[in-house]
Design a protein around this motif. Structure first.
Motif, PDB file in Angstrom:
ATOM      1  N   ARG A 215       6.022 107.632 126.956  1.00 30.66           N
ATOM      2  CA  ARG A 215       4.593 107.356 127.097  1.00 30.66           C
ATOM      3  C   ARG A 215       4.312 105.873 127.326  1.00 30.66           C
ATOM      4  O   ARG A 215       3.384 105.515 128.037  1.00 30.66           O
ATOM      5  CB  ARG A 215       3.842 107.794 125.838  1.00 30.66           C
ATOM      6  N   GLY A 216       5.088 104.994 126.670  1.00 36.15           N
ATOM      7  CA  GLY A 216       4.813 103.562 126.768  1.00 36.15           C
ATOM      8  C   GLY A 216       3.475 103.193 126.170  1.00 36.15           C
ATOM      9  O   GLY A 216       2.751 102.344 126.703  1.00 36.15           O
ATOM     10  N   SER A 217       3.134 103.801 125.025  1.00 33.68           N
ATOM     11  CA  SER A 217       1.811 103.598 124.426  1.00 33.68           C
ATOM     12  C   SER A 217       1.572 102.152 124.006  1.00 33.68           C
ATOM     13  O   SER A 217       0.431 101.679 124.016  1.00 33.68           O
ATOM     14  CB  SER A 217       1.635 104.528 123.221  1.00 33.68           C
ATOM     15  N   ARG A 218       2.634 101.423 123.665  1.00 36.29           N
ATOM     16  CA  ARG A 218       2.451 100.022 123.245  1.00 36.29           C
ATOM     17  C   ARG A 218       2.148  99.101 124.422  1.00 36.29           C
ATOM     18  O   ARG A 218       1.784  97.946 124.224  1.00 36.29           O
ATOM     19  CB  ARG A 218       3.701  99.527 122.507  1.00 36.29           C
ATOM     20  N   LEU A 219       2.291  99.625 125.642  1.00 31.68           N
ATOM     21  CA  LEU A 219       1.961  98.840 126.835  1.00 31.68           C
ATOM     22  C   LEU A 219       0.573  99.180 127.391  1.00 31.68           C
ATOM     23  O   LEU A 219       0.199  98.695 128.459  1.00 31.68           O
ATOM     24  CB  LEU A 219       3.001  99.062 127.931  1.00 31.68           C
ATOM     25  N   GLU A 220      -0.164 100.006 126.697  1.00 28.72           N
ATOM     26  CA  GLU A 220      -1.520 100.300 127.177  1.00 28.72           C
ATOM     27  C   GLU A 220      -2.361  99.018 127.135  1.00 28.72           C
ATOM     28  O   GLU A 220      -2.172  98.178 126.263  1.00 28.72           O
ATOM     29  CB  GLU A 220      -2.158 101.385 126.302  1.00 28.72           C
ATOM     30  N   PRO A 221      -3.276  98.835 128.128  1.00 31.55           N
ATOM     31  CA  PRO A 221      -3.733  99.806 129.123  1.00 31.55           C
ATOM     32  C   PRO A 221      -2.909  99.849 130.418  1.00 31.55           C
ATOM     33  O   PRO A 221      -3.271 100.558 131.336  1.00 31.55           O
ATOM     34  CB  PRO A 221      -5.146  99.327 129.427  1.00 31.55           C
ATOM     35  N   LEU A 222      -1.794  99.104 130.491  1.00 31.70           N
ATOM     36  CA  LEU A 222      -0.988  99.119 131.722  1.00 31.70           C
ATOM     37  C   LEU A 222      -0.356 100.487 131.968  1.00 31.70           C
ATOM     38  O   LEU A 222      -0.032 100.826 133.107  1.00 31.70           O
ATOM     39  CB  LEU A 222       0.106  98.045 131.654  1.00 31.70           C
ATOM     40  N   THR A 223      -0.177 101.276 130.898  1.00 32.55           N
ATOM     41  CA  THR A 223       0.400 102.611 131.027  1.00 32.55           C
ATOM     42  C   THR A 223      -0.666 103.700 130.923  1.00 32.55           C
ATOM     43  O   THR A 223      -0.340 104.862 130.707  1.00 32.55           O
ATOM     44  CB  THR A 223       1.474 102.829 129.945  1.00 32.55           C
ATOM     45  N   ARG A 224      -1.913 103.317 131.083  1.00 36.78           N
ATOM     46  CA  ARG A 224      -2.989 104.307 131.022  1.00 36.78           C
ATOM     47  C   ARG A 224      -2.900 105.292 132.188  1.00 36.78           C
ATOM     48  O   ARG A 224      -3.240 106.464 132.044  1.00 36.78           O
ATOM     49  CB  ARG A 224      -4.345 103.586 131.029  1.00 36.78           C
ATOM     50  N   ASP A 225      -2.469 104.822 133.362  1.00 41.34           N
ATOM     51  CA  ASP A 225      -2.410 105.664 134.557  1.00 41.34           C
ATOM     52  C   ASP A 225      -1.012 105.785 135.138  1.00 41.34           C
ATOM     53  O   ASP A 225      -0.853 106.347 136.222  1.00 41.34           O
ATOM     54  CB  ASP A 225      -3.341 105.107 135.640  1.00 41.34           C
ATOM     55  N   ARG A 226      -0.005 105.239 134.458  1.00 39.60           N
ATOM     56  CA  ARG A 226       1.359 105.272 134.993  1.00 39.60           C
ATOM     57  C   ARG A 226       2.360 105.306 133.848  1.00 39.60           C
ATOM     58  O   ARG A 226       2.068 104.868 132.728  1.00 39.60           O
ATOM     59  CB  ARG A 226       1.621 104.041 135.879  1.00 39.60           C
ATOM     60  N   ALA A 227       3.540 105.827 134.141  1.00 38.79           N
ATOM     61  CA  ALA A 227       4.619 105.816 133.157  1.00 38.79           C
ATOM     62  C   ALA A 227       5.127 104.385 132.971  1.00 38.79           C
ATOM     63  O   ALA A 227       5.037 103.559 133.877  1.00 38.79           O
ATOM     64  CB  ALA A 227       5.756 106.722 133.621  1.00 38.79           C
ATOM     65  N   LYS A 228       5.692 104.108 131.809  1.00 40.86           N
ATOM     66  CA  LYS A 228       6.196 102.767 131.529  1.00 40.86           C
ATOM     67  C   LYS A 228       7.188 102.279 132.584  1.00 40.86           C
ATOM     68  O   LYS A 228       7.094 101.132 133.036  1.00 40.86           O
ATOM     69  CB  LYS A 228       6.828 102.732 130.139  1.00 40.86           C
ATOM     70  N   PRO A 229       8.164 103.097 133.039  1.00 44.63           N
ATOM     71  CA  PRO A 229       9.093 102.596 134.058  1.00 44.63           C
ATOM     72  C   PRO A 229       8.431 102.234 135.376  1.00 44.63           C
ATOM     73  O   PRO A 229       9.027 101.516 136.187  1.00 44.63           O
ATOM     74  CB  PRO A 229      10.069 103.767 134.235  1.00 44.63           C
ATOM     75  N   ALA A 230       7.204 102.712 135.613  1.00 45.27           N
ATOM     76  CA  ALA A 230       6.502 102.415 136.865  1.00 45.27           C
ATOM     77  C   ALA A 230       5.619 101.187 136.773  1.00 45.27           C
ATOM     78  O   ALA A 230       4.979 100.808 137.764  1.00 45.27           O
ATOM     79  CB  ALA A 230       5.655 103.616 137.290  1.00 45.27           C
ATOM     80  N   VAL A 231       5.566 100.527 135.623  1.00 45.31           N
ATOM     81  CA  VAL A 231       4.741  99.326 135.478  1.00 45.31           C
ATOM     82  C   VAL A 231       5.331  98.201 136.338  1.00 45.31           C
ATOM     83  O   VAL A 231       6.537  97.957 136.307  1.00 45.31           O
ATOM     84  CB  VAL A 231       4.682  98.888 133.999  1.00 45.31           C
ATOM     85  N   PRO A 232       4.503  97.508 137.122  1.00 41.16           N
ATOM     86  CA  PRO A 232       5.004  96.399 137.937  1.00 41.16           C
ATOM     87  C   PRO A 232       5.622  95.300 137.081  1.00 41.16           C
ATOM     88  O   PRO A 232       5.207  95.068 135.940  1.00 41.16           O
ATOM     89  CB  PRO A 232       3.743  95.897 138.655  1.00 41.16           C
ATOM     90  N   PHE A 233       6.605  94.623 137.666  1.00 43.04           N
ATOM     91  CA  PHE A 233       7.267  93.508 136.974  1.00 43.04           C
ATOM     92  C   PHE A 233       7.676  92.464 138.005  1.00 43.04           C
ATOM     93  O   PHE A 233       8.237  92.803 139.053  1.00 43.04           O
ATOM     94  CB  PHE A 233       8.509  94.000 136.223  1.00 43.04           C
ATOM     95  N   GLY A 234       7.385  91.220 137.720  1.00 41.02           N
ATOM     96  CA  GLY A 234       7.816  90.132 138.597  1.00 41.02           C
ATOM     97  C   GLY A 234       7.170  90.146 139.965  1.00 41.02           C
ATOM     98  O   GLY A 234       7.742  89.633 140.919  1.00 41.02           O
ATOM     99  N   GLY A 235       5.984  90.752 140.074  1.00 34.44           N
ATOM    100  CA  GLY A 235       5.252  90.736 141.327  1.00 34.44           C
ATOM    101  C   GLY A 235       5.646  91.860 142.256  1.00 34.44           C
ATOM    102  O   GLY A 235       4.836  92.709 142.613  1.00 34.44           O
ATOM    103  N   LEU A 236       6.916  91.910 142.663  1.00 32.70           N
ATOM    104  CA  LEU A 236       7.376  92.869 143.675  1.00 32.70           C
ATOM    105  C   LEU A 236       7.960  94.148 143.102  1.00 32.70           C
ATOM    106  O   LEU A 236       8.025  95.155 143.792  1.00 32.70           O
ATOM    107  CB  LEU A 236       8.468  92.229 144.547  1.00 32.70           C
TER     108      LEU A 236
END
Length: 418
Positions: free
Chosen positions: A13-34
């Motif tokens: 779920r990646g609940s500790r990364l909300e709201p970045l994981t509100r609409d996406r799974a944690k592995p799909a969160v952007p990192f480093g721009g690209l």
């Protein structure tokens, strides 16, 4: 590695990364721009020669599935027996969601068995690091191991968040505790523990037997760290394999970006003069989707007006971004971002498609995809005011603006400069 199957767990779920994981799974969160977080473990696997992969998803997987289709399908040739298959919960065995890491693999046991692997490499899809898994598989086979676990040296305080291992001189496990309150240190250093990285190599037949046995236990959490590994140590060959860092820096780099603050710090390290994570390494490239966008553009620098200059200092700026008379410092600017005249952004992360209006001031802000910041807006200077506007504000004062947030202008724009 043709007789090895890679299983990547990407359903958290990646609940500790909300709201970045509100609409996406944690592995799909952007990192480093690209990049997306998942790109690091997938790049590791591909660079290690692994070309048969199952990606197990569960929550909010649409964004992740789209990214795999755009960024990763072309690296695999099905006619040569290569694949990366995204596998949502099948509920073939029961009607439950995945109950734990072991249960996620168990519920897909038919898909794994059908590939007839000799060994199964199980990886978490939400960590940032560089590692060649091939030497680990070779070690596993050389030792005749039933399970081999990737091992990382961490401080005793950090070890409380990991599975902690004790090993003999041959690196065979003699003990394992999952997230202990009082971790057992290594014999050579009382301040260091040997932690599990969540990287496992299993003999395939042994894995199937353990999963089937664990599935019948009503007192099990159906988790590798809590149940499978501790039960196997006594009677089976379980080994630790020291983390071999392909990042090639003085200190080993491995990050769990599971909280907003940890995620922010890992991103901010990238803008340093000599960042701990080397993204410019041609020896061990990190792959991702590269959209067909023009180069970044910086304009209004020759007017003689020092306050209206498109510039970025100590920052990463992705393709398609336009700094139209606005300035950026120590920040990550994603693709297709627009920063308008007299705006100033510092110590911030802007996701794809963000627009920063004229005369905005942003400091220590993460802005999710497609958000428009109205002119004259100030964010990151008054935590109480930011929280009152409905933004997520961490204990450290970091502000997060969620995707789809509709911001209202706090002041009337200066018409003379519009």
């Amino acid at each position: 590695m043709r007789d090895t199957l890679t299983v990547i767990l990407a359903g958290g779920r990646g609940s500790r990364l909300e709201p970045l994981t509100r609409d996406r799974a944690k592995p799909a969160v952007p990192f480093g721009g690209l990049y997306r977080i998942i790109d690091f473990v997938l790049s590791n696997a591909l660079n290690s020669g692994m070309r048969r992969m199952l990606l197990l998803t569960q929550y909010k997987a649409q964004s992740l599935d789209r990214h795999i289709n755009l960024a990763w399908r072309n690296y695999f040739c099905r006619e040569l027996g290569e694949f990366i298959d995204v596998v949502p919960p099948q509920q073939r065995i029961d009607n439950n969601w995945y109950q734990g890491t072991a249960d996620a693999v168990y519920q897909n046991i038919y898909a794994i068995e059908s590939e007839q692997p000799k060994d199964v490499v199980i990886l978490a899809g939400d960590h940032i690091y560089k590692m060649n898994y091939k030497p680990m598989v070779e070690f596993h086979r050389k030792m005749g191991a039933d399970i081999t676990i990737g091992a990382l040296r961490v401080s005793r305080d950090e070890a409380k968040q990991f599975g902690v291992m004790q090993v003999d001189l041959d690196n065979r496990l003699t003990g394992f505790q999952e997230k202990p309150s009082d971790p057992i240190s290594t014999p050579d250093d009382p301040d260091v523990c040997l932690a599990s990285m969540g990287i496992y190599v299993f003999n395939a037949r042994f894995l199937f037997e353990q999963l089937c046995d664990d599935a019948t236990r009503t007192d099990s959490d159906h988790d590798f760290g809590k149940n499978i590994i501790p039960a196997a140590i006594q009677d089976h060959a379980v080994y630790a394999f020291p983390f071999l860092d392909e990042n090639r820096k003085r200190d080993a780099y491995w990050r769990d970006v599971g909280t907003i603050d940890a995620y922010y710090e890992a991103n901010m390290d990238l803008v340093g003069v000599d960042p701990l994570l080397n993204l410019y390494d041609q020896h061990w490239p990190i792959r991702s989707f590269q959209p067909m966008l023009p180069p970044p553009k910086f304009v209004f620098g020759s007017e003689g007006n020092s306050s209206r200059r498109g510039e970025a200092l100590d920052s990463l700026v992705c393709q398609g971004a336009i700094l139209s008379g606005g300035s950026v410092a120590r920040s990550i600017v994603g693709p297709n971002v627009r920063i308008n005249s007299y705006a100033h952004v510092e110590d911030s992360i802007l996701f794809e498609g963000v627009e920063v209006g004229r005369r905005c001031r942003l400091r220590r802000v993460i802005v999710d995809k497609g958000v428009r910041i109205p002119p004259e807006t100030e964010i990151g200077y008054d935590p109480a005011a930011d929280a009152a506007r409905g933004f997520t504000v961490t204990d450290s004062g970091l502000v997060v603006i969620a995707r789809g947030e509709q911001l209202e202008s706090s002041q009337t724009p200066d018409i003379a400069h519009s």
